[in-house]
Design a protein around this motif. Structure first.
Motif, PDB file in Angstrom:
ATOM      1  N   CYS A  74     -44.647  40.189   2.776  1.00 45.00           N
ATOM      2  CA  CYS A  74     -44.866  41.508   3.386  1.00 45.00           C
ATOM      3  C   CYS A  74     -44.508  42.637   2.426  1.00 45.00           C
ATOM      4  O   CYS A  74     -45.204  43.652   2.378  1.00 45.00           O
ATOM      5  N   ALA A  75     -43.447  42.469   1.661  1.00 43.31           N
ATOM      6  CA  ALA A  75     -43.089  43.489   0.669  1.00 43.31           C
ATOM      7  C   ALA A  75     -44.199  43.639  -0.367  1.00 43.31           C
ATOM      8  O   ALA A  75     -44.527  44.758  -0.789  1.00 43.31           O
ATOM      9  N   ASP A 123     -42.340  51.784   4.960  1.00 44.00           N
ATOM     10  CA  ASP A 123     -40.917  51.713   5.296  1.00 44.00           C
ATOM     11  C   ASP A 123     -40.645  50.722   6.419  1.00 44.00           C
ATOM     12  O   ASP A 123     -39.627  50.035   6.415  1.00 44.00           O
ATOM     13  N   VAL A 124     -41.549  50.681   7.421  1.00 46.82           N
ATOM     14  CA  VAL A 124     -41.379  49.803   8.571  1.00 46.82           C
ATOM     15  C   VAL A 124     -42.709  49.110   8.864  1.00 46.82           C
ATOM     16  O   VAL A 124     -43.736  49.778   8.962  1.00 46.82           O
ATOM     17  N   ASP A 147     -36.129  40.845  13.152  1.00 46.94           N
ATOM     18  CA  ASP A 147     -35.644  42.103  12.586  1.00 46.94           C
ATOM     19  C   ASP A 147     -34.935  41.790  11.281  1.00 46.94           C
ATOM     20  O   ASP A 147     -33.807  41.297  11.280  1.00 46.94           O
ATOM     21  N   THR A 148     -35.628  42.026  10.175  1.00 50.99           N
ATOM     22  CA  THR A 148     -35.025  41.836   8.860  1.00 50.99           C
ATOM     23  C   THR A 148     -35.459  42.979   7.952  1.00 50.99           C
ATOM     24  O   THR A 148     -36.395  43.715   8.257  1.00 50.99           O
ATOM     25  N   LEU A 182     -38.167  47.321   2.898  1.00 50.38           N
ATOM     26  CA  LEU A 182     -39.132  47.276   3.992  1.00 50.38           C
ATOM     27  C   LEU A 182     -38.489  46.604   5.200  1.00 50.38           C
ATOM     28  O   LEU A 182     -37.999  45.480   5.115  1.00 50.38           O
ATOM     29  N   ARG A 183     -38.501  47.292   6.341  1.00 46.86           N
ATOM     30  CA  ARG A 183     -37.964  46.700   7.571  1.00 46.86           C
ATOM     31  C   ARG A 183     -39.097  46.036   8.328  1.00 46.86           C
ATOM     32  O   ARG A 183     -40.150  46.634   8.563  1.00 46.86           O
ATOM     33  N   LEU A 184     -38.880  44.781   8.728  1.00 47.39           N
ATOM     34  CA  LEU A 184     -39.861  43.995   9.465  1.00 47.39           C
ATOM     35  C   LEU A 184     -39.374  43.837  10.898  1.00 47.39           C
ATOM     36  O   LEU A 184     -38.265  43.352  11.128  1.00 47.39           O
ATOM     37  N   LEU A 185     -40.221  44.233  11.852  1.00 48.41           N
ATOM     38  CA  LEU A 185     -39.850  44.152  13.263  1.00 48.41           C
ATOM     39  C   LEU A 185     -40.954  43.512  14.084  1.00 48.41           C
ATOM     40  O   LEU A 185     -42.110  43.948  14.021  1.00 48.41           O
TER      41      LEU A 185
END
Length: 167
Positions: free
Chosen positions: A101-102, A109-110, A121-122, A128-131
Motif C-alpha cells: 500500500c505504501a 496520508d490515510v 489499523d496500522t 501511511l495509515r491503513l484503516l
C-alpha cells in the motif's frame, strides 16, 4: 476546519442484511463525510446514502456490478481536513499489506479499504495509515459487525473509534 467521518465497507445489502444497523444510520446522518470502501451489492444503498449523507467518498468492490461500477470508481481520492485520503476495496493479503500500500499510494496520508470484513489499523514505515472498518452486516470471524468514526482536522486524523454493532 474539522471534518467528521463515518467509514464503512462490505455492507452486502440486501444479501447479508435488509438494511444498515440503526447505529450506523445515526452516525451517517451526523457525519460530514461518509466513506464506503465497496461491496455494496445493491445500488439502492448508494442511492440512499447519496440522499441522506452530507458528503460521500466511495468505491466499488469485487461484488459490485452494473450501475455500481458505472457510478463509482475503483479508487477514490480527496483532500479531507488537510489529509490526502484514498479509498480502495481490496489491498491483498495481510502479509506485506503495509509495503504494497505504501508503494501504491505514496502521496496518501490515510488509506481506507475493505474486502476482508476484518477491522485493521496500522501505519506503514512511510507514515501511511491503513484503516479497514470491518463490516456492519457480515461479521465473519469477528464477535460483532463494525464501522469506524474519526475526525480529520489540520492534517491529523484523530478520534478514530471502531464501533461494534448488534444485528
Amino acid at each position: 476546519m474539522a471534518v467528521s467521518l463515518v467509514v464503512t465497507a462490505d455492507t452486502h445489502l440486501p444479501k447479508r442484511a435488509r438494511d444498515l444497523p440503526h447505529a450506523l444510520w445515526a452516525a451517517i446522518e451526523a457525519a460530514d463525510l461518509v466513506v464506503h470502501a465497496g461491496d455494496w451489492v445493491d445500488v439502492a444503498l448508494l442511492d440512499a446514502l447519496e440522499s441522506r449523507a452530507r458528503g460521500l467518498l466511495a468505491v466499488y468492490g469485487n461484488n459490485d456490478h452494473g450501475p455500481l461500477r458505472e457510478r463509482l470508481p475503483e479508487v477514490a481520492r480527496a483532500e479531507v481536513g488537510g489529509l490526502r485520503v484514498a479509498v480502495v476495496h481490496e489491498t491483498g493479503d495481510a502479509k506485506g499489506r503495509e509495503r504494497r500500500c505504501a508503494d501504491r499510494f505514496p502521496d496518501t496520508d490515510v488509506l481506507f479499504f475493505g474486502h476482508s470484513h476484518i477491522p485493521w489499523d496500522t501505519t506503514t514505515a512511510t507514515g501511511l495509515r491503513l484503516l479497514n472498518p470491518g463490516s456492519p452486516t457480515d461479521r465473519r470471524r469477528q464477535p460483532t459487525g463494525t464501522f469506524l468514526t474519526a475526525v480529520a482536522d489540520a492534517g491529523v486524523l484523530s478520534e478514530v473509534v471502531l464501533h461494534p454493532v448488534a444485528r
